[in-house]
Design a protein around this motif. Structure first.
Motif, PDB file in Angstrom:
ATOM      1  N   ARG A   1       0.827  -1.207   0.000  1.00  0.00           N
ATOM      2  CA  ARG A   1       0.000   0.000   0.000  1.00  0.00           C
ATOM      3  C   ARG A   1       0.864   1.261   0.000  1.00  0.00           C
ATOM      4  N   ARG A   2       2.017   1.198   0.691  1.00  0.00           N
ATOM      5  CA  ARG A   2       2.858   2.392   0.781  1.00  0.00           C
ATOM      6  C   ARG A   2       4.311   2.116   0.376  1.00  0.00           C
ATOM      7  N   LEU A   3       4.883   1.048   0.941  1.00  0.00           N
ATOM      8  CA  LEU A   3       6.319   0.859   0.759  1.00  0.00           C
ATOM      9  C   LEU A   3       6.660   0.474  -0.686  1.00  0.00           C
ATOM     10  N   GLY A   4       7.496   1.296  -1.308  1.00  0.00           N
ATOM     11  CA  GLY A   4       7.950   1.015  -2.663  1.00  0.00           C
ATOM     12  C   GLY A   4       6.993   1.466  -3.749  1.00  0.00           C
ATOM     13  N   ARG A   5       5.901   2.134  -3.380  1.00  0.00           N
ATOM     14  CA  ARG A   5       4.955   2.565  -4.413  1.00  0.00           C
ATOM     15  C   ARG A   5       5.552   3.730  -5.212  1.00  0.00           C
TER      16      ARG A   5
ATOM     17  N   PRO B   1       9.486  17.418   1.898  1.00  0.00           N
ATOM     18  CA  PRO B   1       8.996  16.189   2.525  1.00  0.00           C
ATOM     19  C   PRO B   1       8.651  15.171   1.434  1.00  0.00           C
ATOM     20  N   LEU B   2       8.953  13.930   1.679  1.00  0.00           N
ATOM     21  CA  LEU B   2       8.647  12.876   0.707  1.00  0.00           C
ATOM     22  C   LEU B   2       7.627  11.925   1.307  1.00  0.00           C
ATOM     23  N   PRO B   3       6.749  11.346   0.488  1.00  0.00           N
ATOM     24  CA  PRO B   3       5.753  10.419   1.022  1.00  0.00           C
ATOM     25  C   PRO B   3       6.409   9.221   1.693  1.00  0.00           C
ATOM     26  N   GLU B   4       5.770   8.779   2.784  1.00  0.00           N
ATOM     27  CA  GLU B   4       6.289   7.596   3.458  1.00  0.00           C
ATOM     28  C   GLU B   4       6.271   6.419   2.490  1.00  0.00           C
ATOM     29  N   GLY B   5       7.330   5.648   2.526  1.00  0.00           N
ATOM     30  CA  GLY B   5       7.407   4.487   1.643  1.00  0.00           C
ATOM     31  C   GLY B   5       8.177   4.756   0.370  1.00  0.00           C
ATOM     32  N   THR B   6       8.548   6.027   0.127  1.00  0.00           N
ATOM     33  CA  THR B   6       9.398   6.320  -1.034  1.00  0.00           C
ATOM     34  C   THR B   6      10.713   5.561  -0.881  1.00  0.00           C
ATOM     35  N   VAL B   7      11.190   4.975  -1.990  1.00  0.00           N
ATOM     36  CA  VAL B   7      12.443   4.216  -1.927  1.00  0.00           C
ATOM     37  C   VAL B   7      13.408   4.727  -2.994  1.00  0.00           C
ATOM     38  N   PHE B   8      14.639   4.966  -2.597  1.00  0.00           N
ATOM     39  CA  PHE B   8      15.709   5.297  -3.529  1.00  0.00           C
ATOM     40  C   PHE B   8      16.458   3.997  -3.842  1.00  0.00           C
ATOM     41  N   VAL B   9      16.605   3.715  -5.137  1.00  0.00           N
ATOM     42  CA  VAL B   9      17.281   2.478  -5.552  1.00  0.00           C
ATOM     43  C   VAL B   9      18.296   2.826  -6.631  1.00  0.00           C
ATOM     44  N   ALA B  10      19.468   2.210  -6.560  1.00  0.00           N
ATOM     45  CA  ALA B  10      20.475   2.378  -7.612  1.00  0.00           C
ATOM     46  C   ALA B  10      21.022   1.006  -7.987  1.00  0.00           C
ATOM     47  N   SER B  11      21.346   0.859  -9.275  1.00  0.00           N
ATOM     48  CA  SER B  11      21.995  -0.397  -9.697  1.00  0.00           C
ATOM     49  C   SER B  11      23.410  -0.466  -9.173  1.00  0.00           C
ATOM     50  N   ILE B  12      24.053   0.722  -9.187  1.00  0.00           N
ATOM     51  CA  ILE B  12      25.447   0.820  -8.757  1.00  0.00           C
ATOM     52  C   ILE B  12      25.578   1.975  -7.784  1.00  0.00           C
ATOM     53  N   GLN B  13      26.362   1.797  -6.731  1.00  0.00           N
ATOM     54  CA  GLN B  13      26.696   2.926  -5.855  1.00  0.00           C
ATOM     55  C   GLN B  13      28.209   3.157  -5.967  1.00  0.00           C
ATOM     56  N   SER B  14      28.582   4.423  -6.247  1.00  0.00           N
ATOM     57  CA  SER B  14      30.017   4.705  -6.354  1.00  0.00           C
ATOM     58  C   SER B  14      30.637   4.944  -4.974  1.00  0.00           C
ATOM     59  N   ARG B  15      29.786   5.322  -3.997  1.00  0.00           N
ATOM     60  CA  ARG B  15      30.313   5.563  -2.636  1.00  0.00           C
ATOM     61  C   ARG B  15      29.335   5.028  -1.595  1.00  0.00           C
ATOM     62  N   GLY B  16      29.050   3.729  -1.698  1.00  0.00           N
ATOM     63  CA  GLY B  16      28.116   3.104  -0.758  1.00  0.00           C
ATOM     64  C   GLY B  16      28.626   3.248   0.669  1.00  0.00           C
ATOM     65  N   LYS B  17      27.718   3.607   1.563  1.00  0.00           N
ATOM     66  CA  LYS B  17      28.099   3.849   2.966  1.00  0.00           C
ATOM     67  C   LYS B  17      27.743   2.648   3.835  1.00  0.00           C
ATOM     68  N   GLY B  18      28.695   2.199   4.617  1.00  0.00           N
ATOM     69  CA  GLY B  18      28.414   1.172   5.608  1.00  0.00           C
ATOM     70  C   GLY B  18      28.369   1.798   6.995  1.00  0.00           C
ATOM     71  N   THR B  19      28.131   1.001   7.999  1.00  0.00           N
ATOM     72  CA  THR B  19      28.106   1.532   9.359  1.00  0.00           C
ATOM     73  C   THR B  19      29.534   1.840   9.815  1.00  0.00           C
ATOM     74  N   GLY B  20      29.627   2.693  10.839  1.00  0.00           N
ATOM     75  CA  GLY B  20      30.921   3.022  11.434  1.00  0.00           C
ATOM     76  C   GLY B  20      31.878   3.680  10.457  1.00  0.00           C
TER      77      GLY B  20
END
Ligand code: BTN
Length: 251
Positions: A13-17, A40-59
């Protein structure tokens, strides 16, 4: 993979719509946070990329996502949030998808690692951003290894993909849609995320080695607190709660 294929036939209903897709982003989390600063963006908006040039991990770690073999996605949720700790949501949902839909015996390592045997298949990085309307939005970034056949150092021996476990390739769109459905069901449901997390881990009761205050400590992982902190016991019987993520190894 594109925005249309990610949303076509999606049963939520919301996530990924609403999907913001690009073949390449520096980081889906960075893009999501930057967009939320503007509007403000609607709840459930998803950002998706095939490739990330600077993907962030924890820490402050890098997240290896410079190929199009994984699912790199950041889901936006709003305040007020009924379920804490929210950072458990993507990984709990992914474990269910892996087990139920792909027959992969995945389990969780505190706080947000999805493991198969002792190798990491997915991780989650949560960030928050104050929107121009004064509300806080949460960005739940999930990186899941899907079709990689091997990994380069330094993660050659510690990472694993769905393909390496099952021997077959998997459609990232399929993984995405199943993940959105399961995340939404949990988010809209009544069960506590801490309880769900506890049911999907193999580390409680085990010895855990961690780097704390510049030295190695070995403790027993006892349980999670209601807030999702890790309760541990030292060999002298004293107990402690770990709040922040630490690098830890289950023995
Ligand atoms: C971890 O270190 O375990 C967390 C990894 C989180 C990676 C994901 S991939 C999608 C999103 N965008 C990022 O830059 N990071 C998260």
């Amino acid at each position: 993979m594109n925005a249309d294929s990610l949303t076509a036939g999606l049963q939520t209903r919301r996530l990924g719509r609403r999907v913001v897709f690009a073949d390449e982003m520096d980081s889906t989390n960075v893009r999501a946070v930057a967009a939320l600063r503007e509007e403000p963006l609607p709840e459930g908006t998803v950002f998706v990329a095939s490739i990330q040039s600077r993907g962030k991990g924890t820490g402050g770690n890098r997240w290896y996502s410079a190929d199009s073999q994984g699912l790199w996605a950041s889901v936006i949720l709003h305040e007020p949030v009924r379920y804490q700790p929210l950072s458990f949501l993507p990984c709990v949902a992914l474990v269910d998808v892996l087990r139920q839909d792909f027959d992969i015996r995945a389990h969780l390592k505190w706080p947000n690692d999805v493991l198969v045997e002792n190798r990491k298949l997915a991780g989650c990085l949560v960030e928050s951003q104050l929107q121009p309307d004064g509300r806080t939005a949460w960005v739940l970034g999930l990186g899941a290894n899907v079709n990689q056949t091997c990994f380069e150092p330094p993660i050659a021996d510690s990472a694993v993909s769905m393909r390496m476990v099952t021997g077959g390739t998997h459609r990232r769109v399929d993984v995405f849609q199943r993940l959105m459905c399961r995340m939404e069901a949990i988010y809209d449901g009544e069960q506590s995320l801490v309880a769900l997390w506890r049911e999907r881990t193999e580390m409680l009761g085990k010895r855990v080695r961690a780097r704390r205050g510049g030295r190695d400590v070995v403790v027993t992982a006892l349980d999670l607190s209601p807030e999702g902190h890790l309760q541990v016991m030292h060999d002298d019987g004293s107990q402690e709660e770990w709040l922040a993520r630490v690098e830890l190894e289950v023995e």
